[in-house]
Write a protein that holds these residues in place. Structure first.
Motif, PDB file in Angstrom:
ATOM      1  N   GLN A 101       0.803  -0.831  -0.408  1.00 25.89           N
ATOM      2  CA  GLN A 101       0.080  -0.570  -0.194  1.00 25.89           C
ATOM      3  C   GLN A 101       0.474   0.987   0.013  1.00 25.89           C
ATOM      4  N   ALA A 102       0.611   2.051  -1.055  1.00 28.92           N
ATOM      5  CA  ALA A 102       1.436   3.357  -0.877  1.00 28.92           C
ATOM      6  C   ALA A 102       1.071   3.882   0.303  1.00 28.92           C
ATOM      7  N   PRO A 103       2.411   4.703   1.482  1.00 31.71           N
ATOM      8  CA  PRO A 103       2.704   5.235   2.455  1.00 31.71           C
ATOM      9  C   PRO A 103       1.125   6.376   2.648  1.00 31.71           C
ATOM     10  N   GLY A 104       0.882   5.793   4.092  1.00 31.75           N
ATOM     11  CA  GLY A 104      -0.360   7.311   4.427  1.00 31.75           C
ATOM     12  C   GLY A 104      -1.420   6.883   4.424  1.00 31.75           C
ATOM     13  N   VAL A 105      -2.149   5.836   2.669  1.00 30.45           N
ATOM     14  CA  VAL A 105      -2.843   5.417   2.518  1.00 30.45           C
ATOM     15  C   VAL A 105      -3.666   3.889   2.765  1.00 30.45           C
ATOM     16  N   GLY A 106      -2.581   3.608   3.615  1.00 32.88           N
ATOM     17  CA  GLY A 106      -3.036   1.652   4.287  1.00 32.88           C
ATOM     18  C   GLY A 106      -3.094   2.382   5.536  1.00 32.88           C
ATOM     19  N   PHE A 107      -3.112   0.910   6.283  1.00 28.33           N
ATOM     20  CA  PHE A 107      -4.119   1.055   7.852  1.00 28.33           C
ATOM     21  C   PHE A 107      -3.428  -0.096   8.741  1.00 28.33           C
ATOM     22  N   PRO A 108      -2.447   0.059   9.948  1.00 26.53           N
ATOM     23  CA  PRO A 108      -1.448  -0.588  10.185  1.00 26.53           C
ATOM     24  C   PRO A 108      -1.745  -2.361  10.740  1.00 26.53           C
ATOM     25  N   LEU A 109      -0.840  -3.032  10.397  1.00 27.62           N
ATOM     26  CA  LEU A 109      -1.261  -4.415  10.599  1.00 27.62           C
ATOM     27  C   LEU A 109      -0.992  -5.064  11.627  1.00 27.62           C
ATOM     28  N   ALA A 110      -1.548  -5.580  12.488  1.00 30.40           N
ATOM     29  CA  ALA A 110      -0.697  -6.745  13.802  1.00 30.40           C
ATOM     30  C   ALA A 110      -1.115  -8.299  13.158  1.00 30.40           C
ATOM     31  N   ARG A 111       0.301  -8.836  13.457  1.00 28.23           N
ATOM     32  CA  ARG A 111      -0.486 -10.271  13.406  1.00 28.23           C
ATOM     33  C   ARG A 111      -0.793 -10.806  15.107  1.00 28.23           C
ATOM     34  N   LEU A 112      -1.160 -11.791  15.059  1.00 25.48           N
ATOM     35  CA  LEU A 112      -1.595 -11.887  16.035  1.00 25.48           C
ATOM     36  C   LEU A 112      -1.284 -13.925  15.969  1.00 25.48           C
ATOM     37  N   GLY A 113      -1.170 -14.862  17.325  1.00 23.05           N
ATOM     38  CA  GLY A 113      -0.765 -15.961  17.347  1.00 23.05           C
ATOM     39  C   GLY A 113      -1.401 -16.133  19.126  1.00 23.05           C
ATOM     40  N   LEU A 124      -4.682 -19.919  26.292  1.00 22.55           N
ATOM     41  CA  LEU A 124      -4.022 -19.914  26.758  1.00 22.55           C
ATOM     42  C   LEU A 124      -2.115 -19.245  27.290  1.00 22.55           C
ATOM     43  N   GLU A 125      -2.226 -19.120  25.797  1.00 24.31           N
ATOM     44  CA  GLU A 125      -1.270 -17.866  25.010  1.00 24.31           C
ATOM     45  C   GLU A 125      -1.629 -16.965  23.977  1.00 24.31           C
ATOM     46  N   LEU A 126      -1.323 -15.614  24.399  1.00 30.88           N
ATOM     47  CA  LEU A 126      -1.057 -14.845  23.622  1.00 30.88           C
ATOM     48  C   LEU A 126      -0.447 -13.864  22.941  1.00 30.88           C
ATOM     49  N   GLY A 127       0.308 -13.861  21.612  1.00 31.81           N
ATOM     50  CA  GLY A 127       1.577 -12.976  20.533  1.00 31.81           C
ATOM     51  C   GLY A 127       1.213 -11.743  20.234  1.00 31.81           C
ATOM     52  N   ILE A 128       1.313 -10.680  19.852  1.00 31.36           N
ATOM     53  CA  ILE A 128       0.851  -9.624  19.270  1.00 31.36           C
ATOM     54  C   ILE A 128       2.406  -9.284  18.663  1.00 31.36           C
ATOM     55  N   ARG A 129       2.490  -9.331  17.495  1.00 31.83           N
ATOM     56  CA  ARG A 129       3.502  -8.419  16.878  1.00 31.83           C
ATOM     57  C   ARG A 129       3.388  -8.041  15.388  1.00 31.83           C
ATOM     58  N   ARG A 130       4.819  -7.190  14.690  1.00 35.01           N
ATOM     59  CA  ARG A 130       4.072  -6.585  13.844  1.00 35.01           C
ATOM     60  C   ARG A 130       3.795  -7.549  12.421  1.00 35.01           C
ATOM     61  N   TRP A 131       3.582  -7.025  11.564  1.00 33.32           N
ATOM     62  CA  TRP A 131       2.546  -8.165  10.587  1.00 33.32           C
ATOM     63  C   TRP A 131       4.100  -8.242   9.443  1.00 33.32           C
ATOM     64  N   ALA A 132       4.856  -7.959   9.522  1.00 32.78           N
ATOM     65  CA  ALA A 132       6.061  -8.217   8.666  1.00 32.78           C
ATOM     66  C   ALA A 132       7.564  -7.669   9.759  1.00 32.78           C
ATOM     67  N   GLY A 133       8.765  -8.251   9.021  1.00 29.28           N
ATOM     68  CA  GLY A 133       9.851  -8.454   9.341  1.00 29.28           C
ATOM     69  C   GLY A 133      10.738  -9.226  10.075  1.00 29.28           C
ATOM     70  N   LYS A 134      12.130  -9.245  10.324  1.00 34.74           N
ATOM     71  CA  LYS A 134      12.535 -10.442  10.995  1.00 34.74           C
ATOM     72  C   LYS A 134      11.922 -10.841  12.278  1.00 34.74           C
ATOM     73  N   PHE A 135      11.915 -11.970  12.169  1.00 30.02           N
ATOM     74  CA  PHE A 135      11.567 -12.640  13.749  1.00 30.02           C
ATOM     75  C   PHE A 135      10.093 -12.425  14.419  1.00 30.02           C
TER      76      PHE A 135
END
Length: 352
Positions: A101-113, A124-135
């Motif tokens: 998505q073009a800068p400034g026109v998309g929505f922030p994304l989070a990854r859930l586990g 029982l366990e919950l993880g929240i991380r960035r949508w993309a990137g190392k680890f």
């Protein structure tokens, strides 16, 4: 005060209802302004919400009856997903939008586990991380949750998480694995030790060391691991039958027949998944204000009545129930955003 807070929370903070309830109890009226409540909610740290989720989920799982277990074993399920959030500078800084998505026109994304109980369905366990990137992947979140698993448990995942290294780490803790075979791994039922038609045990070779794994941890993983692979046919009435291949470390075909693997535990009476969640929540909401004010000596009897009412809301047998993957809401006739919001506001102001 705590009872009033919980009642207001479960009622969706309905101001007229809360006001009427306080006045009926002889209490002073509350302010109709919800600003203080909203500001207080915003101050709740993310770690606190995750901790409360884990605590309540684990307490419910500890109370699960033995007949809710699968072949007497605890089964935990891991799954992941992504969510979008309001487009604010703070969210964009912590959870950037997709690079497509073009800068400034998309929505922030989070990854859930999420690691949850198969017996009662609680987290029982919950993880929240960035949508993309190392680890930041689902595999990385699963790797961090492995220490919370106990010896003798079974982990159930989807095909994306059918990874040699993660399964090896599970085996080191005495945890068995069940999951659909990854699409990139080729299966040849002519090889290995035959257990039955399209059911065999083979050896998986150790892959190269992945990023993020220490040399010591990698050296501790054996050169080969024994895996059971079998094909099963899934038939749903009114739907096209499909065939999948399952990979598991449950190698004993007599103790763990393939038609039993990853299925629900034996059902004696009603287990939590046979009870309507919505009606159970409504019953809890109805009983909560009464429980808050009933004399202590009447609590046990009232609690039993509440459980009886919840158990009565059984879900009927619905073998033909199908939900089409279609959108009910029609898209609004607005143009897509092609520039950042602040620029769009300035352009809109010039046209007025």
């Amino acid at each position: 005060k705590m009872a009033a807070f919980h009642f207001a929370h479960l009622a969706g903070f309905d101001r007229p209802l809360t006001l009427a309830w306080r006045l009926a109890q002889g209490m002073s009226p509350c302010s109709p302004d919800t600003g203080a409540y909203a500001r207080a909610r915003q101050r709740l740290p993310e770690a606190l919400l995750a901790m409360l989720t884990r605590h309540t989920g684990r307490e419910a799982d500890r109370g699960a009856l033995g007949e809710w277990r699968w072949l007497g074993r605890v089964v935990k399920v891991f799954d992941g997903s992504t969510v979008s959030m309001p487009d604010t500078p703070e969210n964009q800084e912590a959870f950037p939008q997709s690079r497509r998505q073009a800068p400034g026109v998309g929505f922030p994304l989070a990854r859930l586990g999420v690691l949850f109980s198969l017996a009662v369905g609680t987290v029982l366990e919950l993880g929240i991380r960035r949508w993309a990137g190392k680890f930041q992947s689902e595999l990385a979140m699963l790797r961090d949750m492995i220490p919370s698993l106990q010896k003798g448990e079974v982990l159930l995942t989807d095909r994306y998480l059918c990874s040699h290294m993660e399964i090896a780490l599970l085996q080191q803790r005495g945890v068995d694995f069940v999951g659909q075979m990854h699409a990139r791994r080729k299966v040849d039922f002519r090889r290995g030790r035959r257990l039955g038609p399209c059911d065999h045990v083979v050896e998986w070779s150790k892959p190269p060391k992945p990023d993020g794994m220490s040399a010591e941890d990698y050296a501790a993983i054996p050169q080969t691991l024994a895996f059971r692979e079998f094909r099963c046919r899934i038939v749903r009435r009114g739907d096209r039958a499909r065939t999948i291949v399952v990979a598991t470390t449950l190698l004993d075909a007599q103790r763990y027949p393939r038609d039993q693997i990853a299925q629900a535990a034996a059902r004696h009476g009603k287990d939590p998944r046979q009870i309507s969640f919505t009606r159970a929540m409504r019953t809890l909401e109805a009983f909560r204000p009464v429980i808050a004010h009933v004399p202590r000596e009447q609590l046990a009897a009232l609690y039993e009545h509440m459980l009886t009412a919840i158990a009565s809301h059984a879900i009927g047998h619905r073998p033909d129930r199908l939900e089409p993957r279609q959108r009910q809401r029609r898209p609004k006739p607005y143009q897509l955003m092609t520039k950042p919001r602040n620029q769009a506001r300035k352009q809109e102001a010039k046209t007025r």
